[in-house]
Design an enzyme around this catalytic site. Structure first.
Site, PDB file in Angstrom:
ATOM      1  N   LYS A  26     -89.194  -0.021   8.165  1.00 20.39           N
ATOM      2  CA  LYS A  26     -88.912  -1.257   7.429  1.00 20.39           C
ATOM      3  C   LYS A  26     -88.128  -2.241   8.304  1.00 20.39           C
ATOM      4  O   LYS A  26     -88.454  -3.429   8.337  1.00 20.39           O
ATOM      5  CB  LYS A  26     -88.142  -0.920   6.148  1.00 20.39           C
ATOM      6  CG  LYS A  26     -87.836  -2.122   5.272  1.00 20.39           C
ATOM      7  CD  LYS A  26     -87.803  -1.758   3.811  1.00 20.39           C
ATOM      8  CE  LYS A  26     -86.564  -0.999   3.413  1.00 20.39           C
ATOM      9  NZ  LYS A  26     -85.358  -1.871   3.332  1.00 20.39           N
ATOM     10  N   SER A  27     -87.127  -1.754   9.006  1.00 21.57           N
ATOM     11  CA  SER A  27     -86.316  -2.659   9.837  1.00 21.57           C
ATOM     12  C   SER A  27     -87.175  -3.326  10.907  1.00 21.57           C
ATOM     13  O   SER A  27     -87.065  -4.539  11.144  1.00 21.57           O
ATOM     14  CB  SER A  27     -85.200  -1.869  10.528  1.00 21.57           C
ATOM     15  OG  SER A  27     -84.286  -1.402   9.580  1.00 21.57           O
ATOM     16  N   ARG A  31     -88.438  -7.435  11.366  1.00 21.94           N
ATOM     17  CA  ARG A  31     -88.175  -8.132  12.635  1.00 21.94           C
ATOM     18  C   ARG A  31     -89.472  -8.550  13.316  1.00 21.94           C
ATOM     19  O   ARG A  31     -89.540  -9.612  13.946  1.00 21.94           O
ATOM     20  CB  ARG A  31     -87.339  -7.232  13.551  1.00 21.94           C
ATOM     21  CG  ARG A  31     -85.880  -7.128  13.085  1.00 21.94           C
ATOM     22  CD  ARG A  31     -85.215  -5.908  13.665  1.00 21.94           C
ATOM     23  NE  ARG A  31     -83.784  -5.820  13.379  1.00 21.94           N
ATOM     24  CZ  ARG A  31     -83.262  -5.362  12.231  1.00 21.94           C
ATOM     25  NH1 ARG A  31     -84.055  -4.961  11.255  1.00 21.94           N
ATOM     26  NH2 ARG A  31     -81.947  -5.311  12.073  1.00 21.94           N
ATOM     27  N   GLY A  99     -82.136  -7.233   1.234  1.00 18.74           N
ATOM     28  CA  GLY A  99     -81.007  -7.766   1.992  1.00 18.74           C
ATOM     29  C   GLY A  99     -81.391  -8.065   3.429  1.00 18.74           C
ATOM     30  O   GLY A  99     -80.956  -9.065   4.008  1.00 18.74           O
ATOM     31  N   ARG A 127     -75.369  -9.041  -4.115  1.00 18.69           N
ATOM     32  CA  ARG A 127     -74.908  -8.536  -2.810  1.00 18.69           C
ATOM     33  C   ARG A 127     -74.191  -9.627  -1.999  1.00 18.69           C
ATOM     34  O   ARG A 127     -74.502 -10.810  -2.116  1.00 18.69           O
ATOM     35  CB  ARG A 127     -76.097  -7.951  -2.042  1.00 18.69           C
ATOM     36  CG  ARG A 127     -76.682  -6.768  -2.819  1.00 18.69           C
ATOM     37  CD  ARG A 127     -77.861  -6.151  -2.132  1.00 18.69           C
ATOM     38  NE  ARG A 127     -77.486  -5.529  -0.875  1.00 18.69           N
ATOM     39  CZ  ARG A 127     -78.361  -5.011  -0.028  1.00 18.69           C
ATOM     40  NH1 ARG A 127     -79.657  -5.047  -0.298  1.00 18.69           N
ATOM     41  NH2 ARG A 127     -77.957  -4.456   1.084  1.00 18.69           N
ATOM     42  N   SER A 172     -72.736  -3.721  10.715  1.00 22.14           N
ATOM     43  CA  SER A 172     -73.936  -4.133   9.980  1.00 22.14           C
ATOM     44  C   SER A 172     -74.966  -4.723  10.931  1.00 22.14           C
ATOM     45  O   SER A 172     -74.733  -5.748  11.572  1.00 22.14           O
ATOM     46  CB  SER A 172     -73.571  -5.170   8.913  1.00 22.14           C
ATOM     47  OG  SER A 172     -74.740  -5.838   8.477  1.00 22.14           O
ATOM     48  N   ASP A 325     -78.613   4.570   5.391  1.00 26.66           N
ATOM     49  CA  ASP A 325     -79.513   4.559   4.231  1.00 26.66           C
ATOM     50  C   ASP A 325     -79.838   5.964   3.725  1.00 26.66           C
ATOM     51  O   ASP A 325     -80.555   6.116   2.733  1.00 26.66           O
ATOM     52  CB  ASP A 325     -80.818   3.841   4.585  1.00 26.66           C
ATOM     53  CG  ASP A 325     -80.586   2.354   4.818  1.00 26.66           C
ATOM     54  OD1 ASP A 325     -79.620   1.803   4.240  1.00 26.66           O
ATOM     55  OD2 ASP A 325     -81.357   1.746   5.587  1.00 26.66           O
ATOM     56  N   LYS A 352     -75.015  -1.892  -1.087  1.00 24.66           N
ATOM     57  CA  LYS A 352     -76.458  -1.750  -0.838  1.00 24.66           C
ATOM     58  C   LYS A 352     -77.234  -2.235  -2.063  1.00 24.66           C
ATOM     59  O   LYS A 352     -76.688  -2.950  -2.894  1.00 24.66           O
ATOM     60  CB  LYS A 352     -76.788  -0.295  -0.478  1.00 24.66           C
ATOM     61  CG  LYS A 352     -76.137   0.158   0.822  1.00 24.66           C
ATOM     62  CD  LYS A 352     -76.663  -0.648   1.996  1.00 24.66           C
ATOM     63  CE  LYS A 352     -75.980  -0.271   3.289  1.00 24.66           C
ATOM     64  NZ  LYS A 352     -76.343  -1.161   4.384  1.00 24.66           N
ATOM     65  N   ARG A 399     -83.959   3.878  -3.041  1.00 24.63           N
ATOM     66  CA  ARG A 399     -83.545   5.148  -2.430  1.00 24.63           C
ATOM     67  C   ARG A 399     -82.911   6.093  -3.457  1.00 24.63           C
ATOM     68  O   ARG A 399     -83.025   7.304  -3.327  1.00 24.63           O
ATOM     69  CB  ARG A 399     -82.620   4.906  -1.235  1.00 24.63           C
ATOM     70  CG  ARG A 399     -83.315   4.081  -0.148  1.00 24.63           C
ATOM     71  CD  ARG A 399     -82.695   4.221   1.215  1.00 24.63           C
ATOM     72  NE  ARG A 399     -83.135   3.124   2.076  1.00 24.63           N
ATOM     73  CZ  ARG A 399     -84.296   3.084   2.742  1.00 24.63           C
ATOM     74  NH1 ARG A 399     -85.143   4.077   2.655  1.00 24.63           N
ATOM     75  NH2 ARG A 399     -84.604   2.040   3.486  1.00 24.63           N
TER      76      ARG A 399
HETATM   77  C1  S3P Z   1     -80.843  -2.786   8.099  1.00 31.02           C
HETATM   78  C2  S3P Z   1     -79.499  -2.605   8.214  1.00 31.02           C
HETATM   79  C3  S3P Z   1     -78.678  -1.817   7.256  1.00 31.02           C
HETATM   80  C4  S3P Z   1     -79.546  -0.960   6.345  1.00 31.02           C
HETATM   81  C5  S3P Z   1     -80.748  -1.697   5.848  1.00 31.02           C
HETATM   82  C6  S3P Z   1     -81.608  -2.160   7.007  1.00 31.02           C
HETATM   83  C7  S3P Z   1     -81.538  -3.589   9.106  1.00 31.02           C
HETATM   84  O1  S3P Z   1     -77.942  -2.705   6.444  1.00 31.02           O
HETATM   85  O2  S3P Z   1     -78.792  -0.484   5.267  1.00 31.02           O
HETATM   86  O3  S3P Z   1     -81.538  -0.871   5.013  1.00 31.02           O
HETATM   87  O4  S3P Z   1     -82.786  -3.537   9.162  1.00 31.02           O
HETATM   88  O5  S3P Z   1     -80.868  -4.291   9.862  1.00 31.02           O
HETATM   89  P1  S3P Z   1     -76.522  -3.307   6.921  1.00 31.02           P
HETATM   90  O6  S3P Z   1     -76.750  -4.135   8.105  1.00 31.02           O
HETATM   91  O7  S3P Z   1     -76.024  -4.124   5.763  1.00 31.02           O
HETATM   92  O8  S3P Z   1     -75.669  -2.099   7.169  1.00 31.02           O
END
Ligand code: S3P
Length: 442
Positions: A26-27, A31, A99, A127, A172, A325, A352, A399
């Site tokens: 997902k991250s 991006r 988020g 959030r 973060s 996570d 979260k 989750r």
């Molecule tokens: C993420 C960063 C984390 C994670 C989120 C994905 C990201 O959050 O909990 O699921 O892709 O950069 P935080 O940056 O708020 O810790």
């Protein structure tokens, strides 16, 4: 979306067997779309996660002037507009539950001379956004938001972005990434200092697209990231590896159900994402790494996991960024272990998709597991097999939903969740994939 609540019940039904490939990370998927939108020309992406969170980021990129097209399952092509080139959107950018999508796009938009309104669902509206808005304002953006900075908010991007040195007040990756994305438009060097290293997908993608980025160690656990501003990002093919945070659910499911044997294909082993693997192994899990290889610049392996007897462990706070996570599903594993597991330093879990510290403890307690929150620590007293029989409130949190269903696969009595619809944000095929392994979900 997600307006229809959909309850689901998981019950014990023998071992899990088979192979599966969980969806793309997902991250990296978020991006990939954002960097492609900021590059000049066409980027091809394969293995993109087609969950609601990422699709919302794709829609936002299109609303900002990029062309975003699907060419088959996980295959996407994006024509970007160049750094600083976003067009003013005609409508509110909607990020749903995400988020990551919202905070990263706030950064990307902050470096463009446009105005955009950002919004999300009830969970995202709760959030904190101030943490991101504060450095973006230093870079030169202005925000029209409620005093607490929460969504919905309007961001007026910087006409002349200023490079800043930003010391992240919390570990973060979203915050770090927002600053670096805004810093792309600024002349000179934008510097982010993090006391504890968080996932490095943004830094890796910056380098992949040809930006000049330097990463230096900082203190015992941290890093200093130095980005040279105003690069021309060049489109590069992106292959998205399988998401370790999604693999975590079948991984723990197979670990807690006796006689299981499951192979998870091509799981990303980035060390800043591998805290759960380390912890499960310390607990006695039987996980083997097969066929180590490289996919899209990340080490991946097939993971073979078998049912095992787990025992309680201490999980140090320093490991939290590498498994932030994974605590809900680790808490499930801990409730099947013999003995106490103490997870230290979970403050960030409170902000979260839900207050995950509270919702994880509640999930365990309604299923007969003794669990306490002490300060920012979660303590779980495992007794081999939880009673189950509870109804878990998921609080719009994918989750929590998946963790609770995994619990039901091993507990004495079934576990029911109030709402499975949010699973589609990150792992749309979770239920059918688990059913193919032998899970009883109904
Ligand atoms: C993420 C960063 C984390 C994670 C989120 C994905 C990201 O959050 O909990 O699921 O892709 O950069 P935080 O940056 O708020 O810790």
């Amino acid at each position: 979306m997600n307006s229809d609540r959909m309850s689901l019940t998981a019950r014990r039904d023998g071992p899990l067997k088979g192979r599966l490939r969980v969806p793309g990370d997902k991250s990296i998927s978020h991006r990939a779309l954002i960097f492609a939108a900021l590059a000049v020309g066409e980027t091809r992406i394969s293995g993109l996660l087609e969950g609601e969170d990422v699709l919302n980021t794709g829609k936002a990129a299109a609303d900002l002037g990029a062309s975003v097209e699907r060419h088959g399952a996980g295959e996407w092509r994006v024509h970007g507009v160049g750094v600083g080139g976003f067009a003013e959107p005609q409508q509110t950018l909607e990020f749903g539950n995400s988020g990551t999508g919202c905070r990263l796009m706030l950064g990307a938009v902050a470096g463009c001379a446009i105005t955009a309104t950002f919004d999300g669902d009830a969970s995202l509206r709760r959030r904190p956004m101030r943490r991101v808005l504060e450095p973006l304002e230093r870079i030169g953006a202005r925000t029209l938001a409620a005093a607490d900075g929460r969504l919905p908010l309007t961001l007026v991007g910087a006409r002349e972005p200023i490079p800043i040195v930003f010391e992240a007040p919390v570990p973060s990756a979203q915050l770090k990434s927002a600053v670096l994305l805004a810093g792309l438009s600024a002349p000179g060097e934008t510097i982010v200092v993090e006391a504890e290293a968080t996932r490095d997908h943004t830094e890796k993608m910056l380098a992949h697209f040809g930006a000049e980025v330097r990463i230096e160690p900082y203190g015992d656990l941290g890093r200093r990231i130095v980005l040279a501003g105003q690069p021309e990002l060049e489109p590069q093919p992106i292959v998205v590896p399988a998401d370790p945070s999604s693999a975590a659910f079948p991984l723990v499911a197979a670990s807690i159900t006796p006689r299981s044997e499951v192979i998870l294909e091509g799981v990303m082993l980035n060390p800043l994402r591998s805290g759960l693997l380390t912890t499960l192994r310390e607990m006695g899990a039987a996980i083997e790494q097969l066929e180590m290889r490289d996919e899209g610049g990340e080490a991946v392996a097939d993971l073979r996991v078998c049912g095992a007897n787990l025992h309680g462990v201490e999980v140090p706070a320093s490991r939290a960024p590498a498994m932030i996570d994974e605590y809900p599903i680790l808490a499930v594993a801990a409730s099947f272990a013999e003995g106490t597991t103490r997870m230290h330093g979970l403050k960030e879990l409170r902000v979260k998709e839900s207050d995950r510290l509270a919702s994880t403890a509640a999930m365990l307690r309604t299923n007969g597991v003794e669990a306490e929150i002490e300060g920012d620590d979660l303590i779980v007293h495992g007794k081999g097999r939880p009673a189950g029989g509870g109804l878990v409130t998921t609080h719009m949190d994918h989750r929590i939903a998946m963790a609770a269903l995994v619990m039901g696969l091993g507990s004495e009595r079934p576990v029911k969740i109030d709402d499975a619809s949010f699973i589609a944000t990150s792992f749309p095929d979770f239920a059918p994939m688990m059913v193919r392994l032998g899970a009883d979900f109904a």
